[in-house]
Design a protein around this motif. Structure first.
Motif, PDB file in Angstrom:
ATOM      1  N   HIS A 152       0.819  -1.209   0.000  1.00 23.94           N
ATOM      2  CA  HIS A 152       0.000   0.000   0.000  1.00 23.94           C
ATOM      3  C   HIS A 152       0.859   1.268   0.000  1.00 23.94           C
ATOM      4  CE1 HIS A 152      -2.786   3.114   1.128  1.00 23.94           C
ATOM      5  NE2 HIS A 152      -2.046   3.351   2.197  1.00 23.94           N
ATOM      6  N   ASN A 155       2.648   1.627  -3.286  1.00 24.25           N
ATOM      7  CA  ASN A 155       1.749   1.896  -4.409  1.00 24.25           C
ATOM      8  C   ASN A 155       1.225   3.327  -4.378  1.00 24.25           C
ATOM      9  OD1 ASN A 155       0.335   0.948  -6.820  1.00 24.25           O
ATOM     10  ND2 ASN A 155      -1.480   1.341  -5.584  1.00 24.25           N
ATOM     11  N   LEU A 156       0.922   3.820  -3.181  1.00 28.66           N
ATOM     12  CA  LEU A 156       0.454   5.208  -3.069  1.00 28.66           C
ATOM     13  C   LEU A 156       1.569   6.154  -3.518  1.00 28.66           C
ATOM     14  CD1 LEU A 156      -1.626   7.327  -2.250  1.00 28.66           C
ATOM     15  CD2 LEU A 156      -0.812   7.134   0.112  1.00 28.66           C
ATOM     16  N   TYR A 199      -7.681   7.877  -5.101  1.00 26.74           N
ATOM     17  CA  TYR A 199      -6.832   6.690  -4.902  1.00 26.74           C
ATOM     18  C   TYR A 199      -7.655   5.456  -4.545  1.00 26.74           C
ATOM     19  CZ  TYR A 199      -3.191   3.534  -3.311  1.00 26.74           C
ATOM     20  OH  TYR A 199      -2.386   2.426  -3.162  1.00 26.74           O
ATOM     21  N   LYS A 207      -3.459  -2.001  -5.143  1.00 30.51           N
ATOM     22  CA  LYS A 207      -3.480  -1.484  -3.767  1.00 30.51           C
ATOM     23  C   LYS A 207      -3.208  -2.571  -2.736  1.00 30.51           C
ATOM     24  CE  LYS A 207      -7.624   0.146  -4.084  1.00 30.51           C
ATOM     25  NZ  LYS A 207      -8.916   0.768  -3.763  1.00 30.51           N
TER      26      LYS A 207
END
Ligand code: ATP
Ligand code: ATP
Ligand code: MG
Ligand code: MG
Ligand code: MG
Ligand code: MG
Length: 251
Positions: A152, A155-156, A199, A207
């Protein structure tokens, strides 16, 4: 057969037997995949072909080794969890680690074309691997939660970074500077305000990564259960996943 005079060298070998009753995790990770992904023009931030190939190679490993109960993959890594009472290769560490790694690596190459079509594989990729033992169910859950939280966070970051570069026209250096010291909430806001991207609506495979599980499927005609490997792109940090799939920790 008579022993040769050279045979004594075998006594120099050593063998590690993994502690009984512990969960065994084998994690593999691509060597220099930052470079590998560049050389093979992976889409940024997430190339679905590459994720599909990782998941294919991992499912070949699960087909071969039935004592793997669950696997979790993201980016260029995969973790394989063997049941805590497995007697596979007498729990010999080297056997477990090297067989899993080499089957995964050769499958990655073997199935390359199915995913990348006419993109030529430019050189043979390799993967490192490690074995970690977890004595409690909570330790195992925390391990998997750690990998998914990592997925996470990365990926963000990557989604925001590549939006700034590909849509915002920043250089990679400028994007890196822009994101330096930002919090999750800042990245969410950049995506929303500057790139009209929520997002939360990004694909779950990006995610959450991929969980591979064995599930019993009833044969439609014969009254026989079949075990199949299924991919899930879900949260495994909350209790819900573990209550829905209670067989994993009960085994
Ligand atoms: P190391 O050898 O230390 O593991 P590395 O370059 O492989 O070095 P990682 O931290 O493992 O570093 O990161 C893997 C990198 O591979 C990611 O940062 C990303 O650039 C790239 N990568 C992996 N999977 C994908 C994908 N599906 N799409 C795009 N890029 C990917
Ligand atoms: P294990 O998984 O325990 O290693 P194995 O079947 O690979 O089992 P080995 O003792 O490693 O057993 O022997 C390898 C076998 O592979 C040989 O007995 C032989 O039958 C075969 N083999 C390997 N290389 C060749 C070759 N170049 N030509 C013909 N046969 C070969
Ligand atoms: Mg690394
Ligand atoms: Mg890597
Ligand atoms: Mg990695
Ligand atoms: Mg052999």
């Amino acid at each position: 057969m008579a022993k040769s005079k050279f045979e004594y060298v075998r006594s120099f070998e050593s063998e590690e037997y993994l502690l009984p009753n512990c969960w065994i995790v084998v994690r593999i990770d691509g060597k220099s995949f930052h470079k590998f992904s560049k050389k093979h023009d992976f889409d940024k931030p997430n190339d679905p072909r590459a994720l599909g190939l990782m998941n294919k190679a991992a499912s070949i490993v699960l087909e071969e080794y039935k004592d793997i109960l669950i696997a979790y993959g993201q980016s260029d890594e995969y973790s394989f969890v063997l049941r805590k009472d497995t007697q596979l290769y007498n729990r010999r560490k080297n056997k477990l680690m090297t067989y899993i790694n080499s089957l995964f690596s050769s499958s990655y190459v073997y199935y390359w074309r199915d995913y990348f079509k006419d993109v030529k594989l430019k050189y043979p990729p390799s993967f490192d691997s490690r074995v970690v033992l977890y004595p409690t169910d909570q330790n195992l859950r925390d391990y998997l939660s750690w990998r998914q939280a990592d997925c996470h966070i990365n990926n963000l970051y990557n989604t925001t970074f590549w939006a700034l570069v590909l849509k915002g026209g920043l250089t990679t250096q400028e994007a890196e500077q822009r994101l330096c010291g930002t919090l999750s909430s800042d990245k969410n806001e950049i995506l929303f305000k500057e790139f009209d991207t929520n997002y939360n609506n990004e694909p779950f495979i990006y995610k959450k990564g991929t969980i591979l599980l064995r599930k019993k499927i009833k044969h439609p005609i014969k009254d026989k259960n079949r075990l199949v490997v299924i991919p899930l792109h879900k949260d495994l940090i909350q209790d819900d996943f573990w209550t829905r799939n209670s067989e994993i920790l009960d085994i």
